[in-house]
Write a protein that holds these residues in place. Structure first.
Motif: not given
Length: 348
Positions: A186-192
């Motif tokens: 997801s956008p957030l897991t890719s960020y982390f």
């Protein structure tokens, strides 16, 4: 309906979470058959799920529901990232037009008795005017003008319209907090997962998470129960972004908001992360939702708290540091005013 006679149709089974849920549901003895629908076949083993290749944007989905005598529909095919859909226009079509066609098919099908929709707390937006906790009856302080949040707001409107037209159908809408886990993209897991993580200088966003196992569990609970309505779903507690980044053991780079946005464009071009304006707002302000209704009315409590869900995700990532900071420097070369921020990188 007799135990084991239920026929459940699940959309979005080509993605890992949809496939995992459909497979888990098919193994449940209280469910007779599970029909998995998507435009492309799922990768990996689907167990006892019967896969039907169909595009929910096409009226043919009505024929599938009628032929299989489906009584329960679980809608999971709402897409959060344009890249995974082939662009923003295709994403909107799949999300909004696809949902409209699916609901039209359900409306015409006399066999359909239950509809479960996986929605998201993104529908509340993220701004400096937000309440400490959003309840299900609250509206976003700033209506979304574009992107995923706007799609979700439209989808929820169509679902409410369907519920009015078919009051005989039980409708459960689950507004899930950011789902996290090793198989979640997801956008957030890719960020982390970035080796060095940019963050908005001067802000510390409030985060809530739902572990991928608890997503499967709450969807199965919603299928099995007779409860209807809209429910916020999240692990207990709040995690500040600064706390989350410390647990990742990855270097962070504080930047002004405009620079994080520009950095996001570079990362998106490099297919490393997807930074939309709504993602930037979320990483600036965060969001909190009240889950009283989930526990009291839906009768569900996630097995992992927000902090536990994030810690489990973080433990699957290798800590980075040292030489990887050169990567963020290289990416930032074209950004105005960023060298002074990158040189002051904070190790979280």
């Amino acid at each position: 309906m007799a135990n084991g006679d239920r026929v459940v149709l699940v959309t979005g089974v080509s993605r890992d979470l949809g496939r995992h849920f459909a497979r888990s549901l098919a193994a449940d003895p209280s469910v007779g058959r599970v029909i998995g629908v998507d435009v492309v076949p799922p990768r990996g083993d689907v167990g006892d799920v019967s896969f039907v290749r169909a595009d929910i944007r096409n009226p043919v989905i009505a024929k599938v529901i009628a032929k299989e005598r489906v009584d329960t529909v679980v809608h999971m095919s709402v897409i959060a990232t344009p890249g995974s859909a082939g662009g923003r226009n295709t994403m909107k079509e799949l999300n909004v037009i696809g949902t409209m066609q699916l609901l039209a098919a359900c409306q015409k099908a006399p066999t359909v008795q239950s509809l479960v929709v996986k929605s998201t707390t993104t529908v509340y937006g993220a701004s400096n005017r937000d309440p400490a906790m959003f309840t299900e009856d609250m509206q976003p302080r700033r209506a979304p003008g574009s992107g995923y949040a706007k799609d979700v707001a439209e989808i929820e409107g169509y679902v409410r319209g369907f519920a009015r037209r078919r009051p005989d159908v039980r409708v459960a809408m689950l507004r899930c907090a950011n789902v996290i886990g090793t198989r979640v993209v997801s956008p957030l897991t890719s960020y982390f997962r970035l080796p060095v993580i940019p963050r908005v200088f001067g802000y510390d966003a409030r985060l809530q998470f739902l572990h991928e196992q608890d997503l499967v569990a709450v969807l199965k609970h919603a299928v099995a129960s007779e409860v209807h309505g809209t429910f916020n779903v999240a692990g207990e507690g709040i995690l500040m972004l600064s706390q989350a980044l410390r647990r990742l053991q990855r270097p962070t780079v504080p930047m002004p908001g405009f620079a994080v946005g520009q950095m996001g464009s570079i990362l998106r071009s490099a297919r490393m992360a997807d930074f939309s304006p709504e993602q930037l707002s979320f990483l600036t302000y965060g969001r909190g939702v009240d889950t009283t209704r989930m526990r009291v009315e839906l009768g569900f409590t996630p097995s992992m708290t927000t902090a536990e869900a994030f810690s489990e995700f973080a433990s699957s990532l290798t800590p980075t540091g040292g030489h990887t900071q050169r990567l963020i420097g290289a990416l930032a070369d074209g950004l105005p005013s960023t060298p002074s921020y990158t040189s002051g990188a904070l190790h979280g």
